[in-house]
Design a protein around this motif. Sequence first.
Motif, PDB file in Angstrom:
ATOM      1  N   GLN A 356       0.823  -1.211   0.000  1.00 36.51           N
ATOM      2  CA  GLN A 356       0.000   0.000   0.000  1.00 36.51           C
ATOM      3  C   GLN A 356       0.854   1.255   0.000  1.00 36.51           C
ATOM      4  OE1 GLN A 356      -2.117   0.976   3.644  1.00 36.51           O
ATOM      5  NE2 GLN A 356      -3.954   1.556   2.496  1.00 36.51           N
ATOM      6  N   ASN A 357       2.036   1.162   0.583  1.00 40.49           N
ATOM      7  CA  ASN A 357       2.902   2.334   0.731  1.00 40.49           C
ATOM      8  C   ASN A 357       4.010   2.409  -0.302  1.00 40.49           C
ATOM      9  OD1 ASN A 357       2.126   3.852   3.401  1.00 40.49           O
ATOM     10  ND2 ASN A 357       1.894   1.663   3.831  1.00 40.49           N
ATOM     11  N   ILE A 358       3.926   1.562  -1.329  1.00 42.18           N
ATOM     12  CA  ILE A 358       4.873   1.633  -2.440  1.00 42.18           C
ATOM     13  C   ILE A 358       4.171   2.301  -3.623  1.00 42.18           C
ATOM     14  CG2 ILE A 358       6.232   0.306  -4.094  1.00 42.18           C
ATOM     15  CD1 ILE A 358       6.592  -1.808  -1.981  1.00 42.18           C
ATOM     16  N   LYS A 359       4.721   3.396  -4.089  1.00 41.97           N
ATOM     17  CA  LYS A 359       4.073   4.128  -5.174  1.00 41.97           C
ATOM     18  C   LYS A 359       4.141   3.363  -6.487  1.00 41.97           C
ATOM     19  CE  LYS A 359       5.054   8.622  -3.074  1.00 41.97           C
ATOM     20  NZ  LYS A 359       5.793   9.911  -3.194  1.00 41.97           N
ATOM     21  N   VAL A 360       5.350   2.867  -6.823  1.00 45.44           N
ATOM     22  CA  VAL A 360       5.512   2.115  -8.066  1.00 45.44           C
ATOM     23  C   VAL A 360       5.502   0.632  -7.726  1.00 45.44           C
ATOM     24  CG1 VAL A 360       6.964   1.662 -10.069  1.00 45.44           C
ATOM     25  CG2 VAL A 360       6.865   3.974  -9.079  1.00 45.44           C
ATOM     26  N   LYS A 361       4.458  -0.043  -8.145  1.00 48.52           N
ATOM     27  CA  LYS A 361       4.321  -1.467  -7.831  1.00 48.52           C
ATOM     28  C   LYS A 361       5.335  -2.283  -8.641  1.00 48.52           C
ATOM     29  CE  LYS A 361       0.821  -0.727  -5.087  1.00 48.52           C
ATOM     30  NZ  LYS A 361       1.007   0.663  -4.668  1.00 48.52           N
ATOM     31  N   PRO A 362       5.636  -3.491  -8.220  1.00 42.77           N
ATOM     32  CA  PRO A 362       6.588  -4.322  -8.968  1.00 42.77           C
ATOM     33  C   PRO A 362       6.041  -4.689 -10.338  1.00 42.77           C
ATOM     34  CG  PRO A 362       5.491  -5.633  -7.301  1.00 42.77           C
ATOM     35  CD  PRO A 362       5.089  -4.212  -7.052  1.00 42.77           C
ATOM     36  N   LYS A 363       6.877  -5.253 -11.179  1.00 42.88           N
ATOM     37  CA  LYS A 363       6.488  -5.550 -12.552  1.00 42.88           C
ATOM     38  C   LYS A 363       5.382  -6.600 -12.626  1.00 42.88           C
ATOM     39  CE  LYS A 363      11.120  -4.395 -14.205  1.00 42.88           C
ATOM     40  NZ  LYS A 363      12.374  -4.897 -14.809  1.00 42.88           N
ATOM     41  N   ARG A 364       5.523  -7.660 -11.843  1.00 43.42           N
ATOM     42  CA  ARG A 364       4.494  -8.703 -11.824  1.00 43.42           C
ATOM     43  C   ARG A 364       3.427  -8.354 -10.796  1.00 43.42           C
ATOM     44  NH1 ARG A 364       6.682 -13.125 -14.681  1.00 43.42           N
ATOM     45  NH2 ARG A 364       8.977 -13.145 -14.698  1.00 43.42           N
ATOM     46  N   SER A 365       2.277  -8.983 -10.923  1.00 46.74           N
ATOM     47  CA  SER A 365       1.194  -8.772  -9.972  1.00 46.74           C
ATOM     48  C   SER A 365       1.338  -9.727  -8.791  1.00 46.74           C
ATOM     49  CB  SER A 365      -0.162  -8.981 -10.648  1.00 46.74           C
ATOM     50  OG  SER A 365      -0.367  -8.042 -11.687  1.00 46.74           O
TER      51      SER A 365
END
Length: 540
Positions: A356-365
């Motif tokens: 929730q606190n990461i602005k840019v999510k990782p590449k995979r879901s």
Amino acid sequence: MGKFYKLFSTVFLASAVHLAFAQQIKLSKDVEHALTLVDTAQIKADITYLADDKLKGRAPGTKGFQMAVDYVIEQLKALDVKPAGENNTWLQQVKLRKAFTKDVVLTLTGQPDLKAGADYIIYPNPELPKIRLNASLAFAGYGISEPSLGYDDYDGLDVKGKIVLVMRGAPDKFSSSVAAHTMNTTQILKVAAEHGAVGVIMASTDSTSRLPNTSRGIFSVMDKDGSVAVSRIYYSKQVGIFGAIGYKLFNLLLLNNGKSIPSISAQLKTGQPASFSLPVSADVSYSSFYQDIISYNVVGKIEGSDSELKKTYIVHSAHLDHLGIGTPVKGDSIYNGAHDNASGVASVLSIAKIYQNIKVKPKRSMLLVLLTGEELGDLGSGYFAKHPTVPAGSMVADVNTDMPTIIAPLLSITALGAEHSSMMNQVNEAAGYLGLSVEPDPEPKQARFTRSDQYSFVLQGIPAIHVKYGSKTADGKNNLNDMVAVWRAKYYHKPQDDINGIFDFGAGKKYAQLNFLIGYLIAQDPQKPVWNTGDIFEVK
């Protein structure tokens, strides 16, 4: 412990510890900050609610389990996780079938007056309500067929149309996770069916043990078409009989053929099969009847940032169920399951908090999956792994959390199953970042690799791990296993496993951070995890 395992353990430990501290990963300030936001007070609050008496042990199909489902859904919503269950809901329905037997009769040539429950048991058949079978017997050692590992109990043994008699175990040369896999009943039934057997009977080699009590019913999962989807007592219609016989009867059968339990056990342990046909026929008849229960897996999704890779998923799993209400212990009959596995669920919710606190999510879901039926035989995970609510083949890894045993500072870990795939790389990197050393399984005889939900994903060809504590302690004695053994004797699968037990919530925070990092690193890697070349779990 065999020479193979000793060598494996030494090499694994040396390389793993070296890598854990040699490969220092670099994280963005955004991710570094989000890691610090894991809240020990929230972990405690989640465990406290899920292990409260009012949930009455969270048995599948009960109001208490539904309360747990409702709680985790509300938490996931608040953490900006999206539903990823069936029909755009949070849920995947799991139809559990509780099966019982009646009118069970087993006769063996030359062995009159056998008594059900004392001399033998027959497990219910979750799909076929009536069974009658007459077949000859063959002893198939451990019931293992792994020629690539230099061991095959079926080599030269014709078991077509026969019932195989099998001892539980594995050669000493097998590593702990390989041994756990090959001696798992699911695998034993599968191998027997592949060799043409029509039944499997497990034989006890312990003169002090009792046969399993099946009077309370045995659970399986049913598919929508009425067939068996997942079961630990059933593989196919071909194998109509699955049962067990006690030590006394097994010993007698061997003695009548000039053999003994000690001599055969010793031979098999060295890696030398001892299979043979018996001049004995079995006549078996029984009926099965059923009670069906509806339960649910809870499935949430955090969408990845890469236009293509976001179509693939890393699974963070933990089981939501426990044992419900059972036999009283010291006046308490509610099996609260605070450590097992409210703590694991709290860890997954903490992982959601990090995201929730990461602005840019990782590449995979990411998929966050809270599962039903683990205590019944990994049934909810078995169904989800086989019938995922995301496209088939899109799940590339599972990081499972089951009873992390947060009773002391987490200083070292063992990653059950990691040695089989490239996920070992991410384990080492994540552990190194958090200052944790990585050790081989300190309790290989516990067969922990196949005793929780990650194994369901492995059976579907998906690399998976289950992170547990290592042996390191703050006082340098490095005997955490001894402390856990004392804890386990008092709390494990007992009503005393409630919020008033022993907890180290700081260890819970570190577990969540570690499992997040493992999943995050996999999600950022363009290359999906793969089984090691030639590994027993490699999809051929």
